[in-house]
Write a protein that holds these residues in place. Structure first.
Motif, PDB file in Angstrom:
ATOM      1  N   THR A   1      16.844  64.164  49.781  1.00  0.00           N
ATOM      2  CA  THR A   1      16.930  65.224  48.772  1.00  0.00           C
ATOM      3  C   THR A   1      17.736  64.764  47.564  1.00  0.00           C
ATOM      4  O   THR A   1      17.304  64.931  46.425  1.00  0.00           O
ATOM      5  CB  THR A   1      17.597  66.478  49.370  1.00  0.00           C
ATOM      6  OG1 THR A   1      16.943  66.806  50.578  1.00  0.00           O
ATOM      7  CG2 THR A   1      17.516  67.645  48.413  1.00  0.00           C
ATOM      8  N   PHE A   2      18.906  64.184  47.851  1.00  0.00           N
ATOM      9  CA  PHE A   2      19.770  63.770  46.741  1.00  0.00           C
ATOM     10  C   PHE A   2      19.131  62.625  45.956  1.00  0.00           C
ATOM     11  O   PHE A   2      19.146  62.611  44.731  1.00  0.00           O
ATOM     12  CB  PHE A   2      21.145  63.345  47.253  1.00  0.00           C
ATOM     13  CG  PHE A   2      21.975  64.503  47.760  1.00  0.00           C
ATOM     14  CD1 PHE A   2      21.638  65.812  47.450  1.00  0.00           C
ATOM     15  CD2 PHE A   2      23.091  64.300  48.546  1.00  0.00           C
ATOM     16  CE1 PHE A   2      22.386  66.878  47.909  1.00  0.00           C
ATOM     17  CE2 PHE A   2      23.857  65.354  49.009  1.00  0.00           C
ATOM     18  CZ  PHE A   2      23.498  66.646  48.690  1.00  0.00           C
ATOM     19  N   ASN A   3      18.559  61.659  46.691  1.00  0.00           N
ATOM     20  CA  ASN A   3      17.927  60.520  46.022  1.00  0.00           C
ATOM     21  C   ASN A   3      16.742  60.987  45.177  1.00  0.00           C
ATOM     22  O   ASN A   3      16.683  60.743  43.976  1.00  0.00           O
ATOM     23  CB  ASN A   3      17.468  59.501  47.074  1.00  0.00           C
ATOM     24  CG  ASN A   3      16.862  58.262  46.444  1.00  0.00           C
ATOM     25  OD1 ASN A   3      17.478  57.632  45.589  1.00  0.00           O
ATOM     26  ND2 ASN A   3      15.653  57.914  46.850  1.00  0.00           N
ATOM     27  N   GLY A   4      15.821  61.697  45.819  1.00  0.00           N
ATOM     28  CA  GLY A   4      14.621  62.144  45.116  1.00  0.00           C
ATOM     29  C   GLY A   4      14.915  63.178  44.054  1.00  0.00           C
ATOM     30  O   GLY A   4      14.410  63.099  42.936  1.00  0.00           O
ATOM     31  N   GLY A   5      15.765  64.148  44.389  1.00  0.00           N
ATOM     32  CA  GLY A   5      16.056  65.248  43.475  1.00  0.00           C
ATOM     33  C   GLY A   5      16.755  64.776  42.213  1.00  0.00           C
ATOM     34  O   GLY A   5      16.348  65.112  41.101  1.00  0.00           O
ATOM     35  N   PHE A   6      17.801  63.987  42.390  1.00  0.00           N
ATOM     36  CA  PHE A   6      18.550  63.514  41.225  1.00  0.00           C
ATOM     37  C   PHE A   6      17.676  62.626  40.337  1.00  0.00           C
ATOM     38  O   PHE A   6      17.685  62.760  39.115  1.00  0.00           O
ATOM     39  CB  PHE A   6      19.801  62.741  41.667  1.00  0.00           C
ATOM     40  CG  PHE A   6      21.008  63.610  41.800  1.00  0.00           C
ATOM     41  CD1 PHE A   6      21.811  63.884  40.702  1.00  0.00           C
ATOM     42  CD2 PHE A   6      21.347  64.177  43.014  1.00  0.00           C
ATOM     43  CE1 PHE A   6      22.925  64.693  40.819  1.00  0.00           C
ATOM     44  CE2 PHE A   6      22.456  64.993  43.150  1.00  0.00           C
ATOM     45  CZ  PHE A   6      23.255  65.258  42.045  1.00  0.00           C
ATOM     46  N   ILE A   7      16.943  61.703  40.959  1.00  0.00           N
ATOM     47  CA  ILE A   7      16.139  60.779  40.155  1.00  0.00           C
ATOM     48  C   ILE A   7      15.029  61.538  39.435  1.00  0.00           C
ATOM     49  O   ILE A   7      14.833  61.396  38.225  1.00  0.00           O
ATOM     50  CB  ILE A   7      15.572  59.643  41.030  1.00  0.00           C
ATOM     51  CG1 ILE A   7      16.718  58.704  41.421  1.00  0.00           C
ATOM     52  CG2 ILE A   7      14.481  58.869  40.287  1.00  0.00           C
ATOM     53  CD1 ILE A   7      16.329  57.569  42.320  1.00  0.00           C
ATOM     54  N   THR A   8      14.292  62.378  40.176  1.00  0.00           N
ATOM     55  CA  THR A   8      13.178  63.110  39.568  1.00  0.00           C
ATOM     56  C   THR A   8      13.661  63.981  38.414  1.00  0.00           C
ATOM     57  O   THR A   8      13.118  63.937  37.307  1.00  0.00           O
ATOM     58  CB  THR A   8      12.489  64.004  40.624  1.00  0.00           C
ATOM     59  OG1 THR A   8      12.077  63.175  41.707  1.00  0.00           O
ATOM     60  CG2 THR A   8      11.277  64.714  40.048  1.00  0.00           C
ATOM     61  N   ALA A   9      14.701  64.773  38.669  1.00  0.00           N
ATOM     62  CA  ALA A   9      15.153  65.721  37.642  1.00  0.00           C
ATOM     63  C   ALA A   9      15.772  65.011  36.451  1.00  0.00           C
ATOM     64  O   ALA A   9      15.456  65.327  35.295  1.00  0.00           O
ATOM     65  CB  ALA A   9      16.149  66.701  38.251  1.00  0.00           C
ATOM     66  N   SER A  10      16.663  64.034  36.719  1.00  0.00           N
ATOM     67  CA  SER A  10      17.368  63.412  35.593  1.00  0.00           C
ATOM     68  C   SER A  10      16.414  62.597  34.726  1.00  0.00           C
ATOM     69  O   SER A  10      16.528  62.593  33.500  1.00  0.00           O
ATOM     70  CB  SER A  10      18.523  62.538  36.091  1.00  0.00           C
ATOM     71  OG  SER A  10      18.042  61.472  36.869  1.00  0.00           O
ATOM     72  N   ARG A  11      15.436  61.927  35.353  1.00  0.00           N
ATOM     73  CA  ARG A  11      14.483  61.129  34.569  1.00  0.00           C
ATOM     74  C   ARG A  11      13.529  62.036  33.793  1.00  0.00           C
ATOM     75  O   ARG A  11      13.127  61.714  32.684  1.00  0.00           O
ATOM     76  CB  ARG A  11      13.682  60.191  35.469  1.00  0.00           C
ATOM     77  CG  ARG A  11      14.315  58.829  35.763  1.00  0.00           C
ATOM     78  CD  ARG A  11      15.795  58.885  35.996  1.00  0.00           C
ATOM     79  NE  ARG A  11      16.341  57.677  36.582  1.00  0.00           N
ATOM     80  CZ  ARG A  11      17.577  57.572  37.029  1.00  0.00           C
ATOM     81  NH1 ARG A  11      18.412  58.599  36.959  1.00  0.00           N
ATOM     82  NH2 ARG A  11      18.023  56.449  37.544  1.00  0.00           N
ATOM     83  N   PHE A  12      13.216  63.167  34.377  1.00  0.00           N
ATOM     84  CA  PHE A  12      12.348  64.097  33.654  1.00  0.00           C
ATOM     85  C   PHE A  12      13.076  64.659  32.432  1.00  0.00           C
ATOM     86  O   PHE A  12      12.516  64.732  31.325  1.00  0.00           O
ATOM     87  CB  PHE A  12      11.889  65.242  34.566  1.00  0.00           C
ATOM     88  CG  PHE A  12      10.978  66.202  33.854  1.00  0.00           C
ATOM     89  CD1 PHE A  12       9.632  65.916  33.697  1.00  0.00           C
ATOM     90  CD2 PHE A  12      11.470  67.379  33.300  1.00  0.00           C
ATOM     91  CE1 PHE A  12       8.787  66.782  33.006  1.00  0.00           C
ATOM     92  CE2 PHE A  12      10.637  68.246  32.612  1.00  0.00           C
ATOM     93  CZ  PHE A  12       9.297  67.945  32.473  1.00  0.00           C
ATOM     94  N   VAL A  13      14.334  65.042  32.635  1.00  0.00           N
ATOM     95  CA  VAL A  13      15.125  65.566  31.509  1.00  0.00           C
ATOM     96  C   VAL A  13      15.265  64.483  30.440  1.00  0.00           C
ATOM     97  O   VAL A  13      15.115  64.745  29.237  1.00  0.00           O
ATOM     98  CB  VAL A  13      16.515  66.037  32.012  1.00  0.00           C
ATOM     99  CG1 VAL A  13      17.453  66.317  30.849  1.00  0.00           C
ATOM    100  CG2 VAL A  13      16.365  67.290  32.864  1.00  0.00           C
ATOM    101  N   TYR A  14      15.534  63.256  30.882  1.00  0.00           N
ATOM    102  CA  TYR A  14      15.663  62.139  29.937  1.00  0.00           C
ATOM    103  C   TYR A  14      14.371  61.968  29.124  1.00  0.00           C
ATOM    104  O   TYR A  14      14.406  61.879  27.895  1.00  0.00           O
ATOM    105  CB  TYR A  14      15.973  60.856  30.717  1.00  0.00           C
ATOM    106  CG  TYR A  14      15.848  59.594  29.898  1.00  0.00           C
ATOM    107  CD1 TYR A  14      16.899  59.161  29.088  1.00  0.00           C
ATOM    108  CD2 TYR A  14      14.683  58.827  29.929  1.00  0.00           C
ATOM    109  CE1 TYR A  14      16.776  58.005  28.328  1.00  0.00           C
ATOM    110  CE2 TYR A  14      14.557  57.676  29.175  1.00  0.00           C
ATOM    111  CZ  TYR A  14      15.601  57.266  28.377  1.00  0.00           C
ATOM    112  OH  TYR A  14      15.472  56.126  27.623  1.00  0.00           O
ATOM    113  N   GLY A  15      13.240  61.938  29.834  1.00  0.00           N
ATOM    114  CA  GLY A  15      11.948  61.753  29.159  1.00  0.00           C
ATOM    115  C   GLY A  15      11.659  62.883  28.180  1.00  0.00           C
ATOM    116  O   GLY A  15      11.183  62.652  27.071  1.00  0.00           O
ATOM    117  N   THR A  16      12.001  64.103  28.586  1.00  0.00           N
ATOM    118  CA  THR A  16      11.753  65.261  27.723  1.00  0.00           C
ATOM    119  C   THR A  16      12.666  65.209  26.498  1.00  0.00           C
ATOM    120  O   THR A  16      12.264  65.591  25.396  1.00  0.00           O
ATOM    121  CB  THR A  16      11.979  66.571  28.514  1.00  0.00           C
ATOM    122  OG1 THR A  16      11.283  66.472  29.761  1.00  0.00           O
ATOM    123  CG2 THR A  16      11.442  67.775  27.779  1.00  0.00           C
ATOM    124  N   ALA A  17      13.898  64.722  26.699  1.00  0.00           N
ATOM    125  CA  ALA A  17      14.810  64.581  25.558  1.00  0.00           C
ATOM    126  C   ALA A  17      14.330  63.473  24.625  1.00  0.00           C
ATOM    127  O   ALA A  17      14.374  63.613  23.404  1.00  0.00           O
ATOM    128  CB  ALA A  17      16.227  64.283  26.058  1.00  0.00           C
TER     129      ALA A  17
END
Lengths: 491, 121
Positions: free
Chosen positions: A312-328
């Motif tokens: 959860t922590f591995n997948g959740g953090f990577i998925t969410a943070s990279r998505f936010v980064y890409g959107t920014a």
């Protein structure tokens, strides 16, 4: 201007053309050095769905149906998950990229609506991370026999480690993830079977979910059941790194099957051997372990619960943070969210996600309202499945000729069905907590949606205007083709 | 469409900036990778290696087994190497297609961003 002049240009290694392989538009990771196989796709999909929250959702589902027949709503939910699998399979085939959700939503609806829905949906990741931190913290506190307040320390510690390791760029290797997921599933299966067989009681109502319950309860059980499969589709963000593109939809299909087996068994076992008090606790899986193997079983399930957090922590953090980064980086979020540390990690989204999850986890620890998290998660997942159905339907009309490596048969009819069913389930799940009418999940979702809409409608235009203004003052570096002389920067 | 020479010239600029950027060198520490570029309009192919925290010269054609494959138009590659184009925008709109792990994709985007941070990209 498609001239292909021969001979080395500036900065080009000379004489390399002869050794080169023919040009081809390679997709799907066929020839990548490090590509994910089907086994890792299955473990990723299943591991993302099988969070620690799964045990509490399974125990919560027992409140809605005659216990031993809990496998029936889980099976119905599995059929609905297959419907969602069809939508995501087709959409992922059309857009095999981590940015797929942005692409297919943007092409199916107004971009402002797409962004509002996407940001609201991202709430799910915060909830799941927070819930896992809370559940693992509570389970370890209980296992070690510590006072309840110690759970808060575990929560802070777990999220602190998760944030720190993410900031250091530490990732769980595919092989480790495979082992972790299959151990969790295997141990849960064994414990469930042992708990059932050692109870020495026959199943009471294995085929009658309505015994003592209403049809409405069964629908709510199905809505909760959908949550047991939720996040299996997050594996589509790995579409760019799979060995073969078809691994994604095949992996998701296998994952749905595995989730049905494990979730059905653990739910039936819980309903069969646990008391009402144990079912509504924050650690029913520990009591299930104890019922199966005594104190050793409790420790086994405490360890298994901790391992679920790894995924959860591995997948959740990577998925969410990279998505936010890409959107920014795309310009749809403030540029501060695209700041990178020296390990090329978008540290602002990672820290923000950790902080937000910590607040939610501590609120849940204080209020004991984890069932609200389950309801919010169930409603949001059903909502995104309805959105996937709508996107499938819209894109069949708007882009009928676009290549679809995976084509859902009867897509139009199934998409309409999915849209109606998942919308209804989202509504049902959002107003019910622990088989009682409770609008709190709906209020949370409306608040998250309103905040997202406020940002998209009021703040985002300013963010984009600022970016446009910045670009307008930036000198183009690429030399003008009409300018005489060799290429040179014009800065 | 951009010619090979234009892309090569642009890459040379990108490479020079990247290899001279101390922060970027820290970011790619231990990240030795083979990157294949493929243009959709001119069907050209290029290979870049990151070895010992430095970007290699551009090689025509696809050489070696790639860790990442970047597919896009020749114009986009040219603009990206000059720092005039934000590759994330093109990626999020589906005009640049990537194959590779999210981690590797992030590094490439980091290079394209950090190399031009002094003037904005």
């Amino acid at each position: 201007m498609s001239a292909r002049a021969s001979g080395p240009a500036h900065g080009v290694a000379p004489g390399t053309d002869s050794t080169a392989t023919p040009v081809g538009l390679t997709h799907g990771g066929e020839s990548l050095r490090r590509a994910l196989g089907l086994r890792t796709v299955v473990s990723t999909s299943t591991g993302l769905a099988f969070a620690a929250l799964e045990y509490l959702a399974a125990a919560g589902l027992v409140a809605y149906v005659a216990g031993d027949s809990a496998w029936i709503p889980i099976g119905v939910a599995g059929l609905l998950a297959l419907l969602a699998w069809g939508f995501f399979g087709e959409l992922n085939g059309m857009f095999p990229t981590a940015a797929a959700i942005r692409l297919y939503m943007k092409r199916s609806m107004d971009d402002r609506a797409a962004l509002t829905i996407t940001f609201t949906y991202m709430t799910t990741i915060v909830l799941v991370i927070a819930a896992d931190a809370f559940i693992v913290g509570t389970a370890l506190t209980h296992a070690f026999g510590e006072p309840r307040w110690v759970a808060a320390i575990w929560i802070v510690g777990l999220l602190g480690v998760a944030v720190f390791s993410n900031l250091r760029g530490v990732r769980v290797a595919g092989g480790v993830q495979d082992v972790a997921t299959y151990i969790v599933l295997g141990a849960t299966l064994v414990v469930g079977v042992l708990a059932l067989t050692r109870s020495h009681h026959a199943l009471r109502f294995p085929l009658n979910p309505l015994q003592g319950h209403s049809a409405g309860d069964l629908i709510e059980a199905v809505a909760l059941g959908v949550f047991l499969y939720s996040a299996f589709e997050w594996v589509t963000t790995s579409a760019e790194e799979v060995r073969r593109p078809q691994h994604i939809h095949r992996g998701m299909l296998i994952s749905v099957g595995l989730l049905f087996i494990v979730c059905s068994l653990v739910t039936v076992a819980m309903s069969h051997v646990l008391t009402h008090h144990q079912l509504i606790s924050a650690y029913p899986q520990l009591d299930l372990g104890r019922a199966a193997l005594g104190q050793a079983g409790l420790w086994v399930m405490a360890a298994v619960t901790a391992v679920t957090a790894l995924n959860t922590f591995n997948g959740g953090f990577i998925t969410a943070s990279r998505f936010v980064y890409g959107t920014a980086r795309e310009g749809s979020l403030p540029p501060q969210l695209a700041l990178l540390n020296d390990r090329a990690v978008p540290w602002v989204p990672v820290v923000g996600l950790g902080g937000l999850s910590l607040v939610v986890a501590l609120v849940v620890a204080v209020t004991g309202s984890w069932q609200v998290l389950v309801a919010v998660g169930a409603a949001l997942e059903a909502m995104i499945y309805a959105v996937a159905a709508m996107c499938t339907l819209r894109l069949r009309a708007r882009a009928p000729d676009q290549h679809r490596p995976f084509r859902l048969r009867g897509a139009r009819a199934l998409a309409v069905l999915g849209l109606v069913v998942f919308s209804a389930l989202a509504l049902v799940a959002s107003v019910s907590v622990n088989n009682k009418l409770n609008p709190v999940p709906l209020v949370i979702i409306v608040c998250a949606g309103s905040l997202s809409a406020f940002y998209v409608l009021r703040i985002l235009p300013k963010v984009r205007a600022a970016e446009e203004a910045r670009r307008a003052t930036t000198t183009r570096r690429r030399p003008d083709r009409t300018a005489p002389g060799p290429s040179a920067p014009t800065v | 469409m951009a010619t090979r020479e234009e892309i090569a010239g642009a890459y040379a600029e990108w490479r020079q900036r990247s290899n001279a950027n101390a922060r970027l060198k820290k970011m790619v520490r231990g990240w030795d990778r083979v990157i294949h570029f493929a243009t959709t309009d001119t069907t050209d192919a290029f290979t870049v290696e990151v070895v010992g925290q430095e970007l290699s010269e551009l090689t025509f054609g696809h050489v070696g087994t790639p860790d990442v494959i970047v597919t896009g138009s020749s114009e986009d590659f040219c603009d990206m190497f000059w720092g005039d184009l934000n590759p994330s925008e093109k990626y999020m709109s589906g005009e640049i297609i990537l194959a590779g792990s999210q981690h590797d994709v992030m590094r490439i985007d980091a290079i394209s961003m950090v190399a031009f941070l002094d003037q904005g990209a």
